[in-house]
Motif scaffolding. Structure first.
Motif, mmCIF file in Angstrom:
data_model
loop_
_atom_site.group_PDB
_atom_site.id
_atom_site.type_symbol
_atom_site.label_atom_id
_atom_site.label_comp_id
_atom_site.label_asym_id
_atom_site.label_seq_id
_atom_site.Cartn_x
_atom_site.Cartn_y
_atom_site.Cartn_z
ATOM 1 N N ILE A 79 1.542 0.939 -1.151
ATOM 2 C CA ILE A 79 1.352 -0.518 -1.109
ATOM 3 C C ILE A 79 2.672 -1.264 -1.325
ATOM 4 O O ILE A 79 3.008 -2.178 -0.558
ATOM 5 N N GLY A 139 2.822 -7.778 -3.942
ATOM 6 C CA GLY A 139 2.083 -6.515 -3.977
ATOM 7 C C GLY A 139 1.758 -6.085 -5.401
ATOM 8 O O GLY A 139 0.645 -5.636 -5.682
ATOM 9 N N GLU A 177 -6.448 -6.096 -4.343
ATOM 10 C CA GLU A 177 -5.658 -5.482 -3.281
ATOM 11 C C GLU A 177 -6.118 -5.924 -1.890
ATOM 12 O O GLU A 177 -5.299 -6.331 -1.055
ATOM 13 N N VAL A 203 -4.266 -8.268 1.005
ATOM 14 C CA VAL A 203 -4.016 -7.853 2.398
ATOM 15 C C VAL A 203 -4.548 -8.919 3.363
ATOM 16 O O VAL A 203 -3.869 -9.294 4.324
#
Lengths: 73, 324
Positions: B139, B219, B228, B232
């Motif tokens: 990530i 991130g 998460e 995105v």
């Protein structure tokens, strides 16, 4: 173009949600399906499922790109 | 109260230190040409140090107020990303350098255990205590490079982060912790202050050090804030840009290594899509493919796409909240 690109963003969002749903059902349930297995084995199965899902997403994005570029020409 | 203090520290530091940094960089000859402008003016670069100063000051204050290790992990990850970017700003490194070196930025998150054991997947969560660790090493470099790769027009990297971090901050407040939410405020406010100088026409460029630290901090917040997937979703246009570029060139390379540019500059300085079939496909190329646009018009279209993805991120937050 902005309208088409906005639609592309929405389609990608739906694909991400589909992958998230797939991972909840399959990767999330591995713990319940293999309750007495070693942690490393459970993680290996989860990793395989996750990599498959992300690969499918990448293939889907590739197809989407081809369709999108095809409509442009 | 803590939120007001650290927001003010990051915002005011960047707002008031940037003009001095611009003068210093110009005097030191640390400038690059702005290719999209008439006469290609020299623009000071990198602005990463001033962003780092503003964010680090605020995060250190927050850490001493809360003694929360997640805050320290986010700061350390951001600082490592800044260092990696600064090396790349100082000397041109090969394409593999940034993704590989950014793995080091994932270390503080793992070592200080700023991550959870469950991955929030909108419709539920998956318990992945072991798998989460390699995921962090994926990530962090990916998000850092994603923001870096969209830093192609005046103001886009900082403007994009401002828009994308709004749903991310909301998600960290709901699904993460108040400390991680507070740790995210300096990213938002430092980016706002920097945007004042980075927006069209840019008076400073963030450089790799600035773009990578913004991306990696984003991130790190998504991981520490258990948001998460929402992170995105808010980045979809930038993710698409990276995907389109990588699927065109089929390897990890720097933009400067691309032989055929995806966009050409017309005599009136408008941007037009390259007719060269071997030129990589990028978000900007898609945007200008129906007709030439000025740099400012193109940036505004990217911001509109960022707003759409931010709205979708809020929709994702709503779904995740209902499914909790």
């Amino acid at each position: 173009m902005s309208g088409k690109l906005a639609a592309l963003v929405v389609v990608v969002w739906l694909m991400i949600l589909a992958v998230a749903g797939f991972l909840v059902v399959f990767a999330g349930s591995v713990n319940d399906l293999l309750p007495s297995s070693p942690r490393i084995a459970v993680s290996a199965v989860q990793a395989t499922i996750a990599v498959s899902a992300v690969t499918a997403l990448a293939v889907g994005l590739g197809l989407l790109k081809r369709v999108y570029l095809g409509k442009m020409t | 109260m803590y939120g007001v203090i650290i927001s003010a520290i990051s915002f005011l530091t960047v707002l008031f230190a940037t003009p001095a940094v611009i003068r210093h960089l110009a005097r030191a000859g640390k400038t690059v040409e702005d290719f999209h402008k008439p006469n290609k003016p020299a623009v000071p670069r990198p602005g990463g140090p001033v962003l780092m100063l503003g964010i680090a000051s605020a995060e250190l204050v927050l850490f001493f107020l809360t003694l929360n290790t997640a805050v320290l992990a986010i700061l350390a990850a951001t600082a490592i990303a800044f260092a990696v970017g600064y090396i790349d700003d100082s000397r041109a490194m090969p394409g593999w350098f940034k993704p590989a070196a950014l793995c080091a930025a994932a270390l503080p998150i793992v070592l200080l255990h700023a991550h959870g054991d469950h991955l929030n997947l909108v419709f539920g969560s998956a318990f992945i205590p072991l798998l989460y660790i390699p995921l962090i090493f994926v990530i962090i470099p990916v998000v850092g490079n994603t923001i870096n790769s969209i830093d192609v027009l005046n103001g886009v990297a900082s403007g994009f982060i401002i828009i994308s971090s709004i749903p991310l901050l909301a998600a960290t407040a709901i699904f993460g912790s108040i400390e991680v939410f507070l740790a995210g405020l300096p990213l938002f406010f430092a980016a706002i202050a920097f945007f004042r100088y980075h927006k069209y026409p840019s008076r400073i460029f963030p450089g790799d050090s600035g773009a990578l630290l913004l991306g990696v901090m984003y991130g790190a917040l998504a991981i520490a804030g258990k948001s998460e997937i929402i992170g995105v979703v808010a980045l979809i246009p930038a993710v698409l840009n990276s995907f389109l570029f990588l699927s065109s060139v089929k390897r990890i390379i720097e933009h400067r290594q691309v032989r055929s540019r995806p966009v050409v500059i017309l005599d009136d300085n408008r941007l037009a899509a390259s007719k060269d079939p071997s030129a990589p496909i990028t978000l900007v190329r898609l945007i200008v493919s129906e007709g030439p646009l000025s740099e400012k018009e193109t940036s505004n279209k990217i911001f509109k796409l960022a707003i759409i993805s931010a709205i979708l991120a809020f929709a994702t937050i709503a779904i995740q909240y209902v499914m909790m």
